[in-house]
Design a protein around this motif. Structure first.
Motif, PDB file in Angstrom:
ATOM      1  N   ILE A  42       0.861  -1.184   0.000  1.00 41.71           N
ATOM      2  CA  ILE A  42       0.000   0.000   0.000  1.00 41.71           C
ATOM      3  C   ILE A  42       0.896   1.231   0.000  1.00 41.71           C
ATOM      4  O   ILE A  42       1.693   1.426   0.920  1.00 41.71           O
ATOM      5  N   VAL A  43       0.785   2.037  -1.038  1.00 39.56           N
ATOM      6  CA  VAL A  43       1.476   3.318  -1.084  1.00 39.56           C
ATOM      7  C   VAL A  43       0.527   4.302  -0.404  1.00 39.56           C
ATOM      8  O   VAL A  43      -0.554   4.593  -0.914  1.00 39.56           O
ATOM      9  N   ALA A  44       0.934   4.764   0.769  1.00 38.79           N
ATOM     10  CA  ALA A  44       0.086   5.613   1.603  1.00 38.79           C
ATOM     11  C   ALA A  44       0.519   7.064   1.448  1.00 38.79           C
ATOM     12  O   ALA A  44       1.570   7.470   1.939  1.00 38.79           O
ATOM     13  N   VAL A  45      -0.290   7.831   0.745  1.00 39.56           N
ATOM     14  CA  VAL A  45       0.020   9.234   0.466  1.00 39.56           C
ATOM     15  C   VAL A  45      -0.530  10.092   1.605  1.00 39.56           C
ATOM     16  O   VAL A  45      -1.747  10.175   1.790  1.00 39.56           O
ATOM     17  N   ALA A  46       0.386  10.698   2.352  1.00 40.78           N
ATOM     18  CA  ALA A  46       0.000  11.506   3.502  1.00 40.78           C
ATOM     19  C   ALA A  46      -0.495  12.881   3.077  1.00 40.78           C
ATOM     20  O   ALA A  46       0.093  13.511   2.192  1.00 40.78           O
ATOM     21  N   GLU A  47      -1.558  13.325   3.709  1.00 40.33           N
ATOM     22  CA  GLU A  47      -2.085  14.652   3.404  1.00 40.33           C
ATOM     23  C   GLU A  47      -1.034  15.728   3.697  1.00 40.33           C
ATOM     24  O   GLU A  47      -0.817  16.613   2.886  1.00 40.33           O
ATOM     25  N   SER A  48      -0.400  15.678   4.836  1.00 41.09           N
ATOM     26  CA  SER A  48       0.711  16.550   5.236  1.00 41.09           C
ATOM     27  C   SER A  48       0.514  18.036   4.963  1.00 41.09           C
ATOM     28  O   SER A  48       1.358  18.677   4.336  1.00 41.09           O
ATOM     29  N   LYS A  51       3.378  20.549   5.574  1.00 36.70           N
ATOM     30  CA  LYS A  51       4.477  20.642   4.602  1.00 36.70           C
ATOM     31  C   LYS A  51       4.141  21.559   3.432  1.00 36.70           C
ATOM     32  O   LYS A  51       4.977  21.794   2.576  1.00 36.70           O
ATOM     33  N   LYS A  52       2.897  22.023   3.394  1.00 37.73           N
ATOM     34  CA  LYS A  52       2.428  22.890   2.305  1.00 37.73           C
ATOM     35  C   LYS A  52       2.760  22.292   0.932  1.00 37.73           C
ATOM     36  O   LYS A  52       3.526  22.855   0.150  1.00 37.73           O
ATOM     37  N   PRO A  53       2.203  21.117   0.633  1.00 39.33           N
ATOM     38  CA  PRO A  53       2.525  20.449  -0.636  1.00 39.33           C
ATOM     39  C   PRO A  53       2.109  21.262  -1.861  1.00 39.33           C
ATOM     40  O   PRO A  53       1.143  22.026  -1.810  1.00 39.33           O
ATOM     41  N   LEU A  54       2.867  21.088  -2.920  1.00 38.80           N
ATOM     42  CA  LEU A  54       2.583  21.742  -4.197  1.00 38.80           C
ATOM     43  C   LEU A  54       1.280  21.210  -4.784  1.00 38.80           C
ATOM     44  O   LEU A  54       0.483  21.944  -5.333  1.00 38.80           O
ATOM     45  N   PHE A  55       1.085  19.896  -4.685  1.00 37.83           N
ATOM     46  CA  PHE A  55      -0.113  19.236  -5.208  1.00 37.83           C
ATOM     47  C   PHE A  55      -0.991  18.816  -4.043  1.00 37.83           C
ATOM     48  O   PHE A  55      -0.487  18.373  -3.012  1.00 37.83           O
ATOM     49  N   ASP A  56      -2.303  18.918  -4.224  1.00 35.06           N
ATOM     50  CA  ASP A  56      -3.191  18.498  -3.141  1.00 35.06           C
ATOM     51  C   ASP A  56      -3.212  16.968  -3.062  1.00 35.06           C
ATOM     52  O   ASP A  56      -2.677  16.272  -3.933  1.00 35.06           O
ATOM     53  N   LEU A  57      -3.826  16.470  -2.010  1.00 43.24           N
ATOM     54  CA  LEU A  57      -3.831  15.027  -1.762  1.00 43.24           C
ATOM     55  C   LEU A  57      -4.411  14.248  -2.939  1.00 43.24           C
ATOM     56  O   LEU A  57      -3.833  13.252  -3.378  1.00 43.24           O
ATOM     57  N   GLU A  58      -5.528  14.700  -3.458  1.00 47.91           N
ATOM     58  CA  GLU A  58      -6.172  14.002  -4.576  1.00 47.91           C
ATOM     59  C   GLU A  58      -5.252  13.952  -5.800  1.00 47.91           C
ATOM     60  O   GLU A  58      -5.164  12.925  -6.478  1.00 47.91           O
ATOM     61  N   GLU A  75      -1.424  -0.875  -4.211  1.00 47.13           N
ATOM     62  CA  GLU A  75      -2.619  -0.047  -4.064  1.00 47.13           C
ATOM     63  C   GLU A  75      -2.181   1.314  -3.522  1.00 47.13           C
ATOM     64  O   GLU A  75      -1.325   1.386  -2.649  1.00 47.13           O
ATOM     65  N   VAL A  76      -2.756   2.374  -4.035  1.00 51.73           N
ATOM     66  CA  VAL A  76      -2.436   3.730  -3.582  1.00 51.73           C
ATOM     67  C   VAL A  76      -3.629   4.280  -2.814  1.00 51.73           C
ATOM     68  O   VAL A  76      -4.756   4.237  -3.306  1.00 51.73           O
ATOM     69  N   MET A  77      -3.368   4.789  -1.618  1.00 52.84           N
ATOM     70  CA  MET A  77      -4.422   5.343  -0.774  1.00 52.84           C
ATOM     71  C   MET A  77      -3.931   6.635  -0.134  1.00 52.84           C
ATOM     72  O   MET A  77      -2.766   6.722   0.251  1.00 52.84           O
ATOM     73  N   GLY A  78      -4.817   7.598  -0.007  1.00 51.22           N
ATOM     74  CA  GLY A  78      -4.499   8.803   0.746  1.00 51.22           C
ATOM     75  C   GLY A  78      -4.890   8.598   2.202  1.00 51.22           C
ATOM     76  O   GLY A  78      -5.778   7.810   2.513  1.00 51.22           O
ATOM     77  N   PHE A  79      -4.200   9.320   3.102  1.00 53.97           N
ATOM     78  CA  PHE A  79      -4.576   9.248   4.514  1.00 53.97           C
ATOM     79  C   PHE A  79      -4.220  10.552   5.222  1.00 53.97           C
ATOM     80  O   PHE A  79      -3.345  11.293   4.774  1.00 53.97           O
ATOM     81  N   SER A  80      -4.929  10.795   6.324  1.00 52.33           N
ATOM     82  CA  SER A  80      -4.695  12.026   7.073  1.00 52.33           C
ATOM     83  C   SER A  80      -4.794  11.778   8.578  1.00 52.33           C
ATOM     84  O   SER A  80      -5.289  12.611   9.317  1.00 52.33           O
TER      85      SER A  80
END
Length: 176
Positions: A42-48, A51-58, A75-80
């Motif tokens: 599982i690739v877990a993409v952190a909302e973070s 860190k002020k990410p350039l791209f939003d979570l979606e 599988e890729v999933m976002g999480f917060s």
């Protein structure tokens, strides 16, 4: 807080967490190698947001899904939420982390120790990237793209396109 799961997590399922802002060839290298080691990754993409990410979570989840679509057990999933909590909710017993350089070790060691206190049944496993990606970081890639540099060797073509669109710079991918 010690996050205990009612059932033992599976050590055949690994979670590879990160901000992935954006996902790089170094990340892709670790995912493809991790996918060979575990039945499910599982690739877990952190909302973070801190860190002020350039791209939003979606957007980050979408890019990761696109570039990793060829790996059937990924599988890729976002999480917060708290990572230890997320890992246990997925039934995983393994956190997969990447170490690019010795400088990463102290921070990663500290994270692994904290996660062990939060979820004793979860083990952290470290992989090092292939040498050609050992210097690649999402931060460096963003800076190069922001300055209209060529990032084609460091990211998937669709990620390169997203960077070009985000920064509103020209597409001189073949130069530089």
């Amino acid at each position: 807080m010690n996050t205990e799961s009612p059932q033992m997590p599976s050590y055949r399922v690994a979670v590879y967490p990160g901000t992935f802002d954006p996902i790089t060839c170094g990340h892709m290298d670790l995912v493809s190698r991790g996918a060979r080691l575990y039945e499910r990754l599982i690739v877990a993409v952190a909302e973070s947001p801190h860190k002020k990410p350039l791209f939003d979570l979606e957007e980050r989840v979408g890019m990761a899904r696109e570039v990793l679509a060829h790996l059937p057990n990924v599988e890729v999933m976002g999480f917060s939420k708290l990572l230890a909590e997320f890992v246990l909710e997925q039934g995983s017993g393994v956190l997969l982390r990447g170490l690019r350089a010795v400088s990463d070790f102290e921070y990663e060691f500290q994270l692994a120790s904290m996660n062990r206190h939060l979820a004793r049944q979860v083990e952290t496993v470290f992989l090092t990237p292939a040498e050609e990606f050992s210097f690649v970081s999402a931060s460096l890639v963003k800076e190069i793209a922001r300055l209209n540099g060529n990032v084609a060797k460091f990211v998937h073509p669709s990620v390169r396109t997203a960077l070009i669109e985000r920064f509103g710079v020209g597409d001189d991918a073949e130069s530089g």
